[in-house]
Design an enzyme around this catalytic site. Structure first.
Site, PDB file in Angstrom:
ATOM      1  N   ARG A  34      43.994  45.516  23.194  1.00 27.44           N
ATOM      2  CA  ARG A  34      45.054  44.854  24.002  1.00 27.44           C
ATOM      3  C   ARG A  34      44.984  43.411  23.674  1.00 27.44           C
ATOM      4  NH1 ARG A  34      44.681  46.076  29.893  1.00 27.44           N
ATOM      5  NH2 ARG A  34      46.626  44.941  30.006  1.00 27.44           N
ATOM      6  N   HIS A  60      45.693  37.579  37.664  1.00 26.50           N
ATOM      7  CA  HIS A  60      44.678  38.452  37.245  1.00 26.50           C
ATOM      8  C   HIS A  60      43.910  38.314  36.113  1.00 26.50           C
ATOM      9  CE1 HIS A  60      47.441  41.776  39.222  1.00 26.50           C
ATOM     10  NE2 HIS A  60      46.687  41.113  40.052  1.00 26.50           N
ATOM     11  N   THR A 116      58.240  43.251  37.832  1.00 25.03           N
ATOM     12  CA  THR A 116      57.006  43.816  38.571  1.00 25.03           C
ATOM     13  C   THR A 116      57.455  44.888  39.390  1.00 25.03           C
ATOM     14  OG1 THR A 116      54.983  43.481  40.014  1.00 25.03           O
ATOM     15  CG2 THR A 116      56.957  41.992  40.282  1.00 25.03           C
ATOM     16  N   ASN A 135      64.870  43.126  37.671  1.00 22.05           N
ATOM     17  CA  ASN A 135      64.048  44.358  37.154  1.00 22.05           C
ATOM     18  C   ASN A 135      64.938  45.203  36.563  1.00 22.05           C
ATOM     19  OD1 ASN A 135      62.383  46.867  37.103  1.00 22.05           O
ATOM     20  ND2 ASN A 135      60.999  45.712  38.484  1.00 22.05           N
ATOM     21  N   ALA A 187      64.839  41.165  31.794  1.00 20.32           N
ATOM     22  CA  ALA A 187      64.451  39.655  31.883  1.00 20.32           C
ATOM     23  C   ALA A 187      64.704  38.951  30.763  1.00 20.32           C
ATOM     24  CB  ALA A 187      62.806  39.836  32.332  1.00 20.32           C
TER      25      ALA A 187
HETATM   26  P1  OAD Z   1      54.128  48.043  36.378  1.00 22.97           P
HETATM   27  O1  OAD Z   1      54.036  48.502  35.178  1.00 22.97           O
HETATM   28  O2  OAD Z   1      53.848  48.450  37.473  1.00 22.97           O
HETATM   29  O3  OAD Z   1      55.446  47.342  36.509  1.00 22.97           O
HETATM   30  C1  OAD Z   1      56.599  46.875  35.410  1.00 22.97           C
HETATM   31  C2  OAD Z   1      58.061  46.652  36.074  1.00 22.97           C
HETATM   32  O4  OAD Z   1      58.444  46.120  35.082  1.00 22.97           O
HETATM   33  C3  OAD Z   1      58.713  48.027  36.523  1.00 22.97           C
HETATM   34  O5  OAD Z   1      59.075  47.951  37.823  1.00 22.97           O
HETATM   35  C4  OAD Z   1      59.705  48.037  35.376  1.00 22.97           C
HETATM   36  O6  OAD Z   1      60.934  48.741  35.877  1.00 22.97           O
HETATM   37  C5  OAD Z   1      59.793  46.895  35.055  1.00 22.97           C
HETATM   38  N1  OAD Z   1      60.358  46.522  33.605  1.00 22.97           N
HETATM   39  C6  OAD Z   1      60.137  46.950  32.630  1.00 22.97           C
HETATM   40  N2  OAD Z   1      60.804  46.435  31.489  1.00 22.97           N
HETATM   41  C7  OAD Z   1      61.629  45.351  32.004  1.00 22.97           C
HETATM   42  C8  OAD Z   1      62.385  44.307  31.395  1.00 22.97           C
HETATM   43  N3  OAD Z   1      62.555  44.453  30.145  1.00 22.97           N
HETATM   44  N4  OAD Z   1      62.757  43.418  32.240  1.00 22.97           N
HETATM   45  C9  OAD Z   1      62.453  43.468  33.711  1.00 22.97           C
HETATM   46  N5  OAD Z   1      61.783  44.563  34.114  1.00 22.97           N
HETATM   47  C10 OAD Z   1      61.371  45.295  33.442  1.00 22.97           C
HETATM   48  O7  OAD Z   1      53.422  46.344  36.067  1.00 22.97           O
HETATM   49  P2  OAD Z   1      53.088  45.046  37.182  1.00 22.97           P
HETATM   50  O8  OAD Z   1      53.905  45.217  38.377  1.00 22.97           O
HETATM   51  O9  OAD Z   1      52.943  43.795  36.356  1.00 22.97           O
HETATM   52  O10 OAD Z   1      46.583  44.917  37.140  1.00 22.97           O
HETATM   53  O11 OAD Z   1      51.753  45.756  37.384  1.00 22.97           O
HETATM   54  C11 OAD Z   1      50.771  45.076  38.369  1.00 22.97           C
HETATM   55  C12 OAD Z   1      49.451  45.236  37.972  1.00 22.97           C
HETATM   56  O12 OAD Z   1      49.067  46.701  37.982  1.00 22.97           O
HETATM   57  C13 OAD Z   1      48.880  44.591  36.627  1.00 22.97           C
HETATM   58  O13 OAD Z   1      48.806  43.342  36.660  1.00 22.97           O
HETATM   59  C14 OAD Z   1      47.715  45.654  36.191  1.00 22.97           C
HETATM   60  C15 OAD Z   1      48.241  46.776  36.777  1.00 22.97           C
HETATM   61  O14 OAD Z   1      47.373  47.866  36.726  1.00 22.97           O
HETATM   62  C16 OAD Z   1      45.445  45.366  36.776  1.00 22.97           C
HETATM   63  O15 OAD Z   1      44.959  45.758  35.685  1.00 22.97           O
HETATM   64  C17 OAD Z   1      44.315  44.916  37.829  1.00 22.97           C
END
Ligand code: OAD
Length: 259
Positions: A76, A129, A199, A224, A242
């Protein structure tokens, strides 16, 4: 993938952002999706649709199989280094520069570990994070930035004491860096506008920042590609990528950005 013609930005939102004295932005994996970095929870492409987090993203997983966990994070790491910031990262950095030039505050808080906000020119980014680009020793704590090719051994050894190193990211079950969390909470509490971008809003404590923002009286905005479990809580919920929505917003706000 939608383009601009499907997205409309309320004039009230543009005015709100233009007039805000303090803006706090929380980003998640969706912001880097258009750079080619998988999200976590998207059904087909997300990391957690292919891997079990408890086998890779916990201290217990690293203790059980350090080589496997280190190799996965190193892959990664190299993916992040090979990816470029996208138009969304650049628009946020431009908005931050613009706000600061006008004597206003603009805090960029991220759950992402890829450093793409910084690569786009984002300044003083609050990394909740940690980062995948630094690896620290599990014994002596020595940490160094890693921008080179794949490690020769897994887990990589500390140059100072020879013990195993791990990525400087936050795993499930670990506490977040205290200073980052405190700065993020304070920014959310004190801002006029809170933007949550890309997110899913399900991982705490980051997911709780909206509560701090609402408690502090901020207007709250979500960007989103799809509705999230929290969409109803936002004053504005803009649906679109985004990398498309943020440059549009920047332009509407009169921000010069080279996107
Ligand atoms: P997620 O994978 O949970 O969520 C990503 C979000 O981005 C989703 O709601 C998608 O709909 C949205 N998305 C996808 N493509 C997009 C785009 N082009 N523009 C806008 N939105 C888009 O990821 P996070 O919320 O970042 O933590 O996850 C939070 C944490 O969970 C991460 O930091 C990680 C993970 O497990 C750890 O590893 C501790």
């Amino acid at each position: 993938m939608s383009n601009e013609s499907h997205i409309s930005l309320p004039t009230e939102l543009v005015a709100l952002l233009r007039d805000a004295r303090r803006i706090a932005v929380l980003t998640g994996a969706g912001v880097s999706a258009e750079s080619g970095i998988p999200t976590f929870r998207d059904a087909l492409t997300g990391y957690w649709s292919k891997f079990r987090p408890e086998e890779l993203a916990t201290p217990e997983a690293f203790a059980a199989d350090p080589a496997k966990v280190a190799r996965w994070y190193d892959e990664r790491r190299r993916l992040c280094l090979a990816c470029e910031p996208n138009a969304g990262h650049r628009a946020l950095a431009a908005m931050q520069r613009h706000a600061r030039a006008g004597g206003r505050r603009f805090e960029l808080i991220t759950q992402n570990i890829d450093r793409l906000h910084q690569a786009a020119g984002g300044d003083d980014v609050i990394e909740l994070h940690g980062t995948l680009l630094a690896w620290r020793c599990t014994a002596c704590g020595e940490s160094c930035e890693e921008r080179g090719p794949a490690f020769e051994t897994y887990p990589p050894a500390c140059v100072a004491c020879g013990q195993a190193r791990r990525p400087s990211v936050v795993w499930f079950g670990e506490v977040l860096p205290a200073e980052a969390l405190q700065r993020a909470a304070e920014a959310a509490m004190a801002c006029d506008v809170f933007l949550s971008i890309g997110t899913s809003g399900v991982v705490y404590p980051a997911a709780g920042l909206i509560d701090a923002a609402l408690a502090g009286g901020a207007r709250v905005v979500e960007i989103n590609v799809e509705p999230t479990a929290n969409s109803a809580r936002y004053d504005f919920s803009i649906q679109g990528p985004a990398g498309v929505v943020l440059p549009m917003l920047a332009r509407e706000m009169g921000v010069e950005s080279e996107v």
